[in-house]
Design an enzyme around this catalytic site. Structure first.
Site, short mmCIF file in Angstrom:
data_model
loop_
_atom_site.label_atom_id
_atom_site.label_comp_id
_atom_site.label_asym_id
_atom_site.label_seq_id
_atom_site.Cartn_x
_atom_site.Cartn_y
_atom_site.Cartn_z
N GLU A 35 8.87 1.83 11.33
CA GLU A 35 9.95 2.81 11.20
C GLU A 35 9.28 4.16 11.16
O GLU A 35 8.65 4.53 10.16
CB GLU A 35 10.78 2.54 9.95
CG GLU A 35 12.11 3.26 9.94
CD GLU A 35 12.01 4.64 9.33
OE1 GLU A 35 11.91 5.61 10.12
OE2 GLU A 35 12.03 4.76 8.11
N LYS B 170 0.86 -1.18 0.00
CA LYS B 170 0.00 0.00 0.00
C LYS B 170 0.91 1.24 0.00
O LYS B 170 1.40 1.66 1.04
CB LYS B 170 -0.93 -0.02 1.22
CG LYS B 170 -2.09 0.99 1.14
CD LYS B 170 -1.62 2.36 1.53
CE LYS B 170 -2.72 3.40 1.35
NZ LYS B 170 -2.19 4.78 1.40
N GLU C 263 8.29 16.69 15.15
CA GLU C 263 8.86 16.47 13.82
C GLU C 263 8.16 17.34 12.80
O GLU C 263 6.93 17.29 12.65
CB GLU C 263 8.73 15.00 13.41
CG GLU C 263 9.42 14.70 12.09
CD GLU C 263 9.34 13.24 11.71
OE1 GLU C 263 10.35 12.71 11.18
OE2 GLU C 263 8.29 12.62 11.94
N CYS D 111 13.15 10.99 7.62
CA CYS D 111 12.94 10.68 9.03
C CYS D 111 14.20 10.88 9.85
O CYS D 111 14.14 11.09 11.06
CB CYS D 111 12.42 9.26 9.18
SG CYS D 111 13.43 8.03 8.32
#
Length: 495
Positions: free
Chosen positions: A253, A178, A388, A287
């Site tokens: 992750e 996906k 973040e 990330c």
């Protein structure tokens, strides 16, 4: 009929649209214009893809294929990706706006994952167990889990997909992918190479669409054995919770707020380049972005000035051009989020040394650009230092000594990566030992490899991708007991 280029899902070896016939448009972040369509799938499409993957795992040719043959297929796929690297890289740029130079570098490196895990496929071994029971032989087998769902983000679709696909297939699983609804095109284009390489039908399948529709259905599907997810921590927590209801295996992750630490004894010019690479490469959309730059107070002013001076030279523009150094933000909602965080930083008292807005150049007006932005006078409790952003925003935080640097570095809910710039080898080893992060770079930043495990501490994730340990997360261990005695002992007593 739409004039946009159309991409189709691969399910059970067939290219197809969604069951409803609905489509999602995808835009070029550099121009802001729609250029392609992908199927908008729903529950029926999920059921079809999972069923195909389950059949392929349970009873298809893939289930009978030996490990050496699986490895050969993976290595053949690597060769095809190498052949088509330029085409796939250009497609990624069109879809996510990252620099062609970076995407081409990734695509040319990507085959190494398939070669590496293709080589590991027939190195998966069980073992004979010592036994304290007379006339009993026991051993272990390593077996695949079953159907794996791989959910990938929009920033590096093919690379982060490969980190899941290569070990999952090497271990003998089948996969339903996906991709992000914003950047599905390169993933769908990759599927043709699986067919060309000779993978049996149903081994790799795709389902495109919105996360709350197809993502949720995939994660909760009873025939899915494992979910491998890369994305934000809030969505990751939701995936984790849903998967737990069916006791699925999970690899997550997630995000980061990585410290990039410069000490006074560091090679300052190299450290400044590392700071720029850590946050402005890929427009901060990684990330592992070194979004918190911790600088020892005695060189704080010097480093700040040099970082601003170098960042000021960054060329924004068409990501396909070799002269461009900073491209657009991949999605319009993310561009708006980044701009909101700039306001948050200013309201929190941070001083904007550079950028802080959309670029004014007319040539960039239609793209989703944000100028490289640097904030000083940041302390670690500000929102800009704790949340973040996933964009080109750098926060510079001063520290006095090693203990304060370590305290600030670890004072975060995240633990994905960190950088340390120092000439002191003892300090380097101390910080690699004591920083709570899955990856620590010393006098470099943003280095990854198919051989090096990657993953996070704390809210940055669960499990590891890459390296030999990655394949373990796609296997389960079976213990086998063989009775060699001629007579069965008392059946009412545990042997």
């Amino acid at each position: 009929m739409s004039n946009l280029e159309r991409f189709y899902n691969l399910v059970d070896g067939n290219y197809q649209a969604s069951a409803t016939g609905c489509w999602l448009t995808t835009a070029n972040p550099y121009t802001g214009a729609d250029w392609a369509e992908v199927p908008q799938c729903g529950i029926d499409d999920v059921e079809q893809a999972v069923a195909a993957a389950y059949r392929a795992f349970s009873s298809g040719p893939w289930a009978r294929l030996n490990a050496t043959a699986r490895g050969k297929l993976l290595r053949r796929l690597g060769d095809l990706i190498a052949r088509d690297a330029e085409k796939l890289a250009a497609l990624e740029v069109r879809d996510n706006g990252k620099l062609y130079a970076e995407m081409l570098g990734q695509l040319r490196y990507l085959p190494e994952w398939y070669y590496y895990f293709g080589g590991l496929a027939d190195k998966i071994e069980g073992g004979v167990l010592p036994s304290d029971k007379a006339e009993v032989f026991s051993y272990t087998k390593r077996e695949p889990l079953g159907v794996v769902v791989a959910i990938t983000p929009w920033n590096s679709p093919l690379m982060l997909l490969t980190w899941k696909l290569a070990p999952a297939l090497a271990a003998g699983n089948t996969v339903v992918i996906k991709p992000s609804e914003f950047t599905s095109c390169s993933t769908l284009a990759l599927m043709a190479l699986f067919k060309e390489a000779g993978f049996p039908d149903g081994v790799v399948n795709t389902v495109t669409g919105f996360g709350h529709e197809v993502g949720t259905a995939l994660v909760s599907h009873p025939l899915v054995a494992k979910v491998a997810f890369t994305g934000g921590d809030a969505t990751g927590a939701s995936v984790y919770s849903q998967a737990a209801k069916n006791i699925k295996h999970v690899t997550l992750e997630l995000g980061g707020k990585s410290p990039n630490i410069i000490f006074a004894d560091a090679h300052i010019e190299n450290a400044v380049k590392g700071a720029i690479s850590g946050i402005f490469a890929a427009s901060g959309q990684t990330c592992i972005a070194g979004s918190r730059l911790l600088v020892q107070r005695s060189v704080y002013q010097q480093v700040s000035e040099k970082v601003v001076a170098l960042a000021r030279t960054a060329q924004l523009g068409d990501p396909m051009l070799s002269t461009t150094q900073v491209g657009p933000i991949t999605t319009l909602p993310q561009r708006d989020k980044v701009l909101q965080y700039i306001d948050v930083a200013r309201e929190g008292g941070a001083e904007c040394l550079l950028g802080g807005k959309r670029p004014e150049a007319e040539a960039l007006a239609n793209g989703w650009f944000v100028e490289p932005t640097i904030f000083a006078d940041v302390h670690n409790q500000m929102r800009i230092a704790r949340e973040e952003v996933f964009g080109p925003i750098l926060s510079i935080i001063p520290f006095d000594d090693d203990d304060e640097a370590l305290s600030i570095a670890n004072d975060t809910p995240y633990g994905l990566a960190a950088g340390v710039w120092t000439a002191d080898i003892r300090r380097a080893f101390r910080f690699t030992d004591q920083i709570r992060a899955g990856t620590v770079w010393v006098n470099t930043y943003r280095a990854v490899s198919f051989m090096a495990p990657f993953g996070g501490y704390k809210q940055s994730g669960i499990g590891r991708e890459n390296g030999q340990v990655a394949i373990d997360d796609y296997l389960q261990t079976k213990s086998v007991w063989v009775n060699l005695a001629e007579e069965v002992l008392n059946p009412f007593v545990m042997r």
